[in-house]
Design a protein around this motif. Structure first.
Motif, PDB file in Angstrom:
ATOM      1  N   ARG A   1       0.814  -1.228   0.000  1.00  0.00           N
ATOM      2  CA  ARG A   1       0.000   0.000   0.000  1.00  0.00           C
ATOM      3  C   ARG A   1       0.839   1.266   0.000  1.00  0.00           C
ATOM      4  O   ARG A   1       0.296   2.364   0.151  1.00  0.00           O
ATOM      5  CB  ARG A   1      -0.919   0.018   1.222  1.00  0.00           C
ATOM      6  CG  ARG A   1      -1.812  -1.195   1.349  1.00  0.00           C
ATOM      7  CD  ARG A   1      -3.003  -1.102   0.429  1.00  0.00           C
ATOM      8  NE  ARG A   1      -3.728  -2.364   0.426  1.00  0.00           N
ATOM      9  CZ  ARG A   1      -4.460  -2.796  -0.583  1.00  0.00           C
ATOM     10  NH1 ARG A   1      -4.563  -2.089  -1.689  1.00  0.00           N
ATOM     11  NH2 ARG A   1      -5.093  -3.937  -0.513  1.00  0.00           N
ATOM     12  N   GLY A   2       2.138   1.143  -0.088  1.00  0.00           N
ATOM     13  CA  GLY A   2       2.982   2.345  -0.107  1.00  0.00           C
ATOM     14  C   GLY A   2       2.950   3.107   1.204  1.00  0.00           C
ATOM     15  O   GLY A   2       3.108   4.338   1.230  1.00  0.00           O
ATOM     16  N   LEU A   3       2.769   2.403   2.312  1.00  0.00           N
ATOM     17  CA  LEU A   3       2.619   3.070   3.613  1.00  0.00           C
ATOM     18  C   LEU A   3       3.901   3.763   4.051  1.00  0.00           C
ATOM     19  O   LEU A   3       3.860   4.730   4.803  1.00  0.00           O
ATOM     20  CB  LEU A   3       2.206   2.045   4.683  1.00  0.00           C
ATOM     21  CG  LEU A   3       0.906   1.291   4.413  1.00  0.00           C
ATOM     22  CD1 LEU A   3       0.636   0.242   5.485  1.00  0.00           C
ATOM     23  CD2 LEU A   3      -0.264   2.264   4.339  1.00  0.00           C
ATOM     24  N   LEU A   4       5.045   3.262   3.573  1.00  0.00           N
ATOM     25  CA  LEU A   4       6.319   3.857   3.990  1.00  0.00           C
ATOM     26  C   LEU A   4       6.635   5.128   3.219  1.00  0.00           C
ATOM     27  O   LEU A   4       7.526   5.881   3.596  1.00  0.00           O
ATOM     28  CB  LEU A   4       7.463   2.848   3.792  1.00  0.00           C
ATOM     29  CG  LEU A   4       7.410   1.580   4.645  1.00  0.00           C
ATOM     30  CD1 LEU A   4       8.488   0.594   4.194  1.00  0.00           C
ATOM     31  CD2 LEU A   4       7.609   1.925   6.118  1.00  0.00           C
ATOM     32  N   GLY A   5       5.935   5.319   2.110  1.00  0.00           N
ATOM     33  CA  GLY A   5       6.214   6.489   1.283  1.00  0.00           C
ATOM     34  C   GLY A   5       7.585   6.428   0.631  1.00  0.00           C
ATOM     35  O   GLY A   5       8.162   7.467   0.301  1.00  0.00           O
ATOM     36  N   ARG A   6       8.120   5.233   0.482  1.00  0.00           N
ATOM     37  CA  ARG A   6       9.444   5.088  -0.152  1.00  0.00           C
ATOM     38  C   ARG A   6       9.257   4.525  -1.552  1.00  0.00           C
ATOM     39  O   ARG A   6       8.353   3.725  -1.798  1.00  0.00           O
ATOM     40  CB  ARG A   6      10.338   4.159   0.674  1.00  0.00           C
ATOM     41  CG  ARG A   6      10.544   4.660   2.093  1.00  0.00           C
ATOM     42  CD  ARG A   6      11.384   3.698   2.887  1.00  0.00           C
ATOM     43  NE  ARG A   6      12.764   3.686   2.432  1.00  0.00           N
ATOM     44  CZ  ARG A   6      13.672   2.787   2.841  1.00  0.00           C
ATOM     45  NH1 ARG A   6      13.326   1.846   3.680  1.00  0.00           N
ATOM     46  NH2 ARG A   6      14.910   2.841   2.406  1.00  0.00           N
ATOM     47  N   PRO A   7      10.119   4.907  -2.498  1.00  0.00           N
ATOM     48  CA  PRO A   7       9.950   4.430  -3.870  1.00  0.00           C
ATOM     49  C   PRO A   7      10.146   2.915  -3.957  1.00  0.00           C
ATOM     50  O   PRO A   7      10.936   2.345  -3.193  1.00  0.00           O
ATOM     51  CB  PRO A   7      11.027   5.165  -4.660  1.00  0.00           C
ATOM     52  CG  PRO A   7      11.954   5.739  -3.663  1.00  0.00           C
ATOM     53  CD  PRO A   7      11.263   5.813  -2.347  1.00  0.00           C
TER      54      PRO A   7
END
Ligand code: BDR
Ligand code: CA
Length: 324
Positions: free
Chosen positions: A292-298
Motif C-alpha cells: 500500500r505504499g505506507l512507507l512512502g518510499r519508492p
C-alpha cells in the motif's frame, strides 16, 4: 533418440540476453538450469554455486551432474560461498534429500568446476560481455552480495537481478520467511537494496507454478533420458509437498525466475518497496512488501504476482524433450 540438444527456433528480434545462473541445485534449480540452457531468448554464460539446499560440495556436484545429463559441460561451473555472510548454513535436506537432488540416478559429473571462484568468474564474464548481464540467483544471495561488494565498478554492466526468493504471504522455512532469504538475510538485504533493477519471484507466484504428479510422471514418456530422470526427481520432490501442504505435485520455484527473464509475458509483476528483516529471530528473512505504499518510499523491487501456469509448464516440457 538423438544425443544432441534441440534448441527451439531462434526468435526474431533481440539477440539472446546473457545470463548467469547462481544456484544451489536442488530439484527446481535443476529445471531452471535446463530452461536457461535451451531457451533461445537467453545465453547461459555460467553456472555458479552456493551452499543452500545442500552444502557447497553437493550443490556443485549436482550442477555438474545436471550439465552432464544435458550434454552441456561446455558451460563453466564455479564454486561460490559455502555458507551465508554471517550465519551458519542451514540446508534443506528435509525437502531435497541429503544429496540436495535425491530421487534419481544422475550421471557422474563429466566435468569439474573451473579454478576461478564464483565471484571472480561472474566479475570476469560481466566485464567481458558486450551487453549487460542478467543475474538469476535461485539460492541464498551470498554470492551476489559478495560480487556487488567486491565490484562496484561492474554495476552498470549488470542489467538486472531476477531472483527466486521471498514472499508477500506465507513463508516456507518459517511461518514468515522463504528459504533462500531466510538462509542468508544479510545478503538478501544488501541485494534488495543495491539500487539495480531487482525482480523477486517469491512464493506468491511460484506456488502457482505447480506441476502435478501426473504431469511430471508424463515427462518420463517424452522419449529422453532427461525426461525420465526429472520424472523421478519430481516424484521425490512431490513427497515433501504432499506431506507438508497436502498438494498433488510441486512448485517449480526456481524455473520461474528464468521464465521471467525470457520476457515472454508469462509472469506479471508489481513494483513495491521490499525490505528484508535481519534482526528479529521470529521473523528472520521476512521480505516486508509495502503493498500500500505506507512507507512512502519508492519501489525497489518488481514482485511476481501471477504466472501463466499452462504456458510455463509447456516451456518446461519442451525443455525436457529437447535434451538427450
Ligand atoms: C527455494 O528454496 C529451495 O529449497 C528451492 O530450491 C528454491 O530455491 C524455495 O523456497
Ligand atoms: Ca534453489
Amino acid at each position: 533418440m538423438s544425443g544432441s540438444v534441440t534448441t527451439p527456433a531462434a526468435p526474431k528480434g533481440p539477440a539472446p540476453r546473457p545470463i548467469i545462473l547462481d544456484c544451489d541445485p536442488g530439484h527446481d534449480d535443476a529445471l531452471a538450469m535446463l530452461l536457461a540452457l535451451v531457451r533461445p531468448e537467453v545465453r547461459l554464460l555460467a553456472v555458479t554455486t552456493v551452499g543452500g539446499n545442500a552444502d557447497l560440495r553437493r550443490t556443485t556436484r549436482n550442477a555438474l551432474a545436471v550439465l552432464t545429463l544435458a550434454g552441456r559441460t561446455d558451460v563453466p561451473v564455479a564454486m561460490g560461498a559455502p555458507g551465508p555472510l554471517v550465519r551458519p548454513l542451514r540446508v534443506a535436506d528435509w525437502v531435497h534429500g541429503e544429496s540436495g537432488l535425491d530421487g534419481a540416478d544422475l550421471p557422474e559429473p563429466a566435468a569439474a568446476p573451473v579454478s576461478e571462484g564464483a565471484v571472480a568468474l561472474m566479475a570476469r564474464l560481466i566485464g567481458e560481455s558486450p551487453t549487460p548481464v542478467t543475474l538469476v540467483p535461485t539460492g541464498p544471495l551470498t554470492n551476489v552480495a559478495l560480487l556487488l561488494r567486491a565490484h562496484p565498478e561492474l554495476r552498470p554492466r549488470i542489467a538486472r537481478i531476477c531472483l527466486m526468493g521471498g514472499s508477500m504471504g506465507e513463508g516456507n522455512a518459517t511461518a514468515s520467511a522463504e528459504f533462500n532469504i531466510w538462509v542468508d538475510p544479510e545478503a538478501a538485504a544488501e541485494v534488495f537494496d543495491c539500487g539495480l533493477p531487482v525482480a523477486m519471484m517469491g512464493l506468491d507466484v511460484t506456488h502457482q507454478a505447480r506441476v502435478t504428479v501426473a504431469e511430471s510422471d508424463a515427462w518420463a514418456t517424452l522419449g529422453t533420458r532427461t525426461g525420465r530422470v526429472f520424472a523421478d526427481l519430481f516424484r521425490f520432490f512431490a513427497r515433501f509437498h504432499r506431506d507438508r501442504y497436502g498438494w498433488d505435485g510441486s512448485p517449480i520455484h526456481d524455473a520461474v525466475a528464468v521464465a521471467h527473464v525470457l520476457d515472454l509475458g508469462l509472469v506479471c509483476t508489481e513494483p513495491y518497496r521490499v525490505d528484508v528483516e535481519t534482526t528479529s529471530e521470529l521473523t528472520r528473512g521476512r521480505t516486508v512488501v509495502d503493498i500500500r505504499g505506507l512507507l512512502g518510499r519508492p519501489p525497489n523491487v518488481d514482485v511476481g504476482v501471477s504466472i501463466d501456469r499452462e504456458r510455463f509448464l509447456g516451456l518446461v516440457r519442451d525443455a525436457l524433450a529437447a535434451f538427450p
